[in-house]
Structure formats: C-alpha cells, structure tokens
Enzyme design. Structure first.
Site, PDB file in Angstrom:
ATOM      1  N   CYS A 193      -5.060  14.006   7.843  1.00  0.00           N
ATOM      2  CA  CYS A 193      -5.934  13.325   6.883  1.00  0.00           C
ATOM      3  C   CYS A 193      -6.971  14.558   6.892  1.00  0.00           C
ATOM      4  O   CYS A 193      -6.886  15.843   6.989  1.00  0.00           O
ATOM      5  CB  CYS A 193      -6.491  12.055   6.953  1.00  0.00           C
ATOM      6  SG  CYS A 193      -7.245  11.366   8.092  1.00  0.00           S
ATOM      7  N   ARG A 194      -8.365  13.846   6.978  1.00  0.00           N
ATOM      8  CA  ARG A 194      -9.420  14.901   6.820  1.00  0.00           C
ATOM      9  C   ARG A 194      -9.879  15.702   7.751  1.00  0.00           C
ATOM     10  O   ARG A 194     -10.345  16.817   8.110  1.00  0.00           O
ATOM     11  CB  ARG A 194     -10.546  14.132   5.894  1.00  0.00           C
ATOM     12  CG  ARG A 194     -10.267  13.857   4.666  1.00  0.00           C
ATOM     13  CD  ARG A 194     -11.252  12.933   4.042  1.00  0.00           C
ATOM     14  NE  ARG A 194     -11.114  12.419   2.715  1.00  0.00           N
ATOM     15  CZ  ARG A 194     -10.928  11.188   2.424  1.00  0.00           C
ATOM     16  NH1 ARG A 194     -11.278  10.123   3.163  1.00  0.00           N
ATOM     17  NH2 ARG A 194     -10.679  10.719   1.254  1.00  0.00           N
TER      18      ARG A 194
END
Lengths: 223, 223
Positions: free
Chosen positions: A180-181
């Site tokens: 993800c981030r």
DNA sequence: CAACCATTCAATAAAATTCTTGAATAGTTG
DNA sequence: CAACTATTCAAGAATTTTATTGAATGGTTG
C-alpha cells in the site's frame, strides 16, 4: 543589547523552527504522509484523517504558509500537494528518528502488526527480482486513483474494500505480494490476512509505493 | 466511535509529532545545532544561546523527553549530547528544507554574508585536494575544546577571539582556508575578513567540521 | 558528612496553538 | 450573471507552550 551575530541567529532559528513547528502536529503529519501519495482535495483529506473540513483547511493553511504544500485548481476543486521531494525527505527522516527513539511508536506498530499474523515482509530488492522474473502477482490495494497516478511496474489494482468480491481475479497458484502506501499504512496487513485465510499464497511489501519509486525502481502510471 | 486503524494512526502520529514538536522551537534548534559539535554543559549552552540557565535546562528536558539528547556526568557537571547521528540527520534535513523553501532564511543568510565581502567558499572536494597536497593552512576558528574533540586533518586551532593577537603564527605566503561549525556558523566570515584585511590569502570553507566528518574525509583529535 | 555547586523543579503570568461553529468568499457552471 | 459549491475566514473557548523567579535537589569534594 544584542550583537549582530545574535540577531542573525535569532532570525534564522526562528524561521527554521517554523518549518519544524508546521510538522509538529499529529494531524499535519498525517496530511504530509497522505500527500506524499499525490495531490488530494480538502474534502478527501478531511475524510481520510477524520477531521472536519474547516479544521483540515486550517491545518492546510499552516502547511501552506510554511511552504510545505502548494495548491492547484482543477474544476471546482482545489488540490493540495507537497512542494517538493525534500518535504517528503524531511518527513521521512523525522519518522525514522521517531521510530528509532520512541518506544511508544515501536510498541504501537508491533502491537498492530501482531494482530495480524502475516509472515515477514518482502524486501524491495527481493520484490524487484520477482517482478523482473515475472513470477509474482504484485497487488496494489490502495484506492484506485492512487494506483492510477503511479504504481509498481506490472502491479494490478484491487482496492482493499473490493478485495473480497474480486478475489477470484487472483490465482491461488502464483505468489501474491501486496503493498500500500508505506510503513504506516496497514491496508496491506488486512489484505494479506484476507488472502491467506482463503488459501492464497500472499506476502506483504511494507515499504510501499513511494519508497519503491524513490529507489528508482520501475513504476508505471495509467491514463 | 473510532476504528482500530484510526486509533493506531492517532497513536503513531501523536508520538511522531512529539519528536517534531521538540525540534519546533528556535532555542531548541540552536541547541541541537550546537550539540552536533559535541557534548556541552548546561551553563555553556545557556551562555552560547543567550538564555537563562533555568530556561535552558527546561528546554533540555524537553529534548531529553523526546529522546533527542542524553546526559552524562563528568565531575560536578552534566554534559548533554545528541542521542545519535540520526538526530543530526533529521535536523539537517529540516534545515535544508527550511533553507530551500523559506525566503526569510535565505535573505537573512545572504544579508549577513554580504556584510563581509569574502569571496566564494571552498568546496569540500577542493579542500580535500588541497589538504592532501599539503599546500594550504587549514584554520579552525572554533573554541579550543571543540577543536580538541575533533578537527579537519592537519588543521591548526586559533579560536576567533585570539586570532588578532596570534595572527603572526600564520604565513602571508601560503593560502589559508578557515572553517567553523557549519553553514549557520559565522565565525568563519569574521576570521576571513580579518585575515584578508591584514594581507593574508584567506578563503572560507563553510560546510564546517561536522559535514566534513560525515563525508568520511580525514579528521583528527587531540588528547 | 558538611558545604558547595550545577542543575532542576514549581508556580505563575503571558503568549501561542487548537478545535468548533457559523458565516463569508471566490471559482465554476448552467 | 445567478446559483451553486468547495473552501476559507473569524471569533471564541480550551489547552498547551514559554520565560521568569526563587527555592529545592542531589551529586561531588574536601
């Protein structure tokens, strides 16, 4: 009576501390962390951080005054974005510092990660090898617009909130690496847990997109 | 009602922001900048920053609580020092960020530097060449104890406040490169002006000792 | 162990930061 | 150009940060 040297120092340190002060607030840290992913509107930022619009706007003004973010208009919306890579660099070094020295942070992360019992994370180098060999499914679980703005080369997008319904799109035979981030984004933990429970061979890459891109590793964007 | 993810983020960002908050004060920034040179007592720090002892102590407590500085006792005195290189790294990236984005900082530095009309600074690479060739006098103008704790290889120590009386120790024929603590330390400007006015061939190296050392360039210490 | 000294603590007043509420503003679109 | 809508502004209360003063602490040294 102050010497010229003293006055100079007072000015410089006062100004420099404004930058640090702008970063020295939990909400603003989270905003910076989010904006590292790309430009967002006030409304999106507010929803993401759980603040009211007015309060979010106020914090964004603080960041804008400190020259850490800048705006650009698109249609009816104003998009906020970081003013440069060095903003992310500073935020990163603060985060590293905090994670190295602050036991409360370490504990919170450990505790949260332990809640899921996913295995060890794949390293960036490891993932690069796998991507180049083509024997892995790279899964981007961020919201779709973030995927479009930039993702790991050959990654496919299934946002976490669609994963359950679209899980059939994946193969149970091939290894899946989800990301993800970045190190504070826990979407990936949920994703890997969900996949593992349903018999998929899933691991996580927890540096996230931004750090991958900063290494100069291959990325792509859509549109 | 907050989700577990929200609580996790709140904790992490709250803790991380404490580090930034600890840095987000002019006095504390100056203290960090000073402590990058080595350990100092409260009294020295107070004198250097122009604060009262009690106030200095209070700021040091803030830094200590944020795990940015640690103490060690020596005789009757308590010495404060940075807890690690990453503290200096974070301070550096904040300083870089500020200097890149904050026009007031740029203006103050330019203005102050313009007051002296010394030429361009010597770069670190250039200085390294000169040191290795041995055709330069490297002059450390910091207080003597800072010199003893670490200095550029082959540098000699004449603290700025002794420079006028000891100027004869230097040669007018050889090039002199003076340095002090770093980009915010202006002792070097005064030194170069003084030397130039009296017919010495003097230039400045304004990265300072710490950055030289961090590059892995040759250093030495006395005692 | 008493005297000393550097440092810290405690209390207070002044200043700055933060969040909330509701109104104002300034682009955009029909 | 009127209506709309995302965003900002302004005012006020609550909290936090800061500097000052003077007293307290606790480690060291003779």
């Amino acid at each position: 009576m102050k010497t010229a040297a003293r006055k100079f120092k007072d000015t410089v340190y006062a100004e420099l501390s404004k930058t640090a002060k702008a970063l020295g607030n939990p909400h603003r840290m989270e905003i910076i962390d989010l904006l590292a992913q790309g430009p967002f509107t006030v409304e999106t930022i507010a929803r993401y951080t759980g603040m009211t619009i007015a309060n979010t706007s106020q914090h964004l003004q603080v960041l804008k005054n400190a020259q850490l973010v800048a705006i650009s208009r698109k249609g009816n919306y104003i998009y906020y974005q970081l003013t440069g890579e060095n903003v992310y660099a500073a935020w990163t070094s603060l985060r590293e510092l905090g994670m190295a020295h602050n036991t409360a942070v370490k504990k919170a992360i450990d505790h949260y990660r332990k809640g899921y019992h996913n295995g060890d994370a794949v390293t960036a180098e490891e993932l690069l090898d796998k991507v180049q060999a083509g024997d892995v499914i790279v899964l981007d679980v961020r919201p779709e617009d973030e995927y479009h703005r930039g993702h790991i080369h050959r990654a496919i997008s299934i946002p976490l909130d669609q994963l359950q319904e679209r899980i059939r799109e994946l193969s149970k035979k091939q290894e899946i690496v989800a990301y993800c981030r970045g190190s504070l984004c826990m979407l990936v933990e949920e994703a890997v847990t969900l996949l593992t429970q349903q018999g998929y061979k899933a691991r996580k890459f927890d540096d996230g997109y931004k750090d991958w891109a900063l290494r100069g590793y291959p990325t792509a964007m859509t549109m």
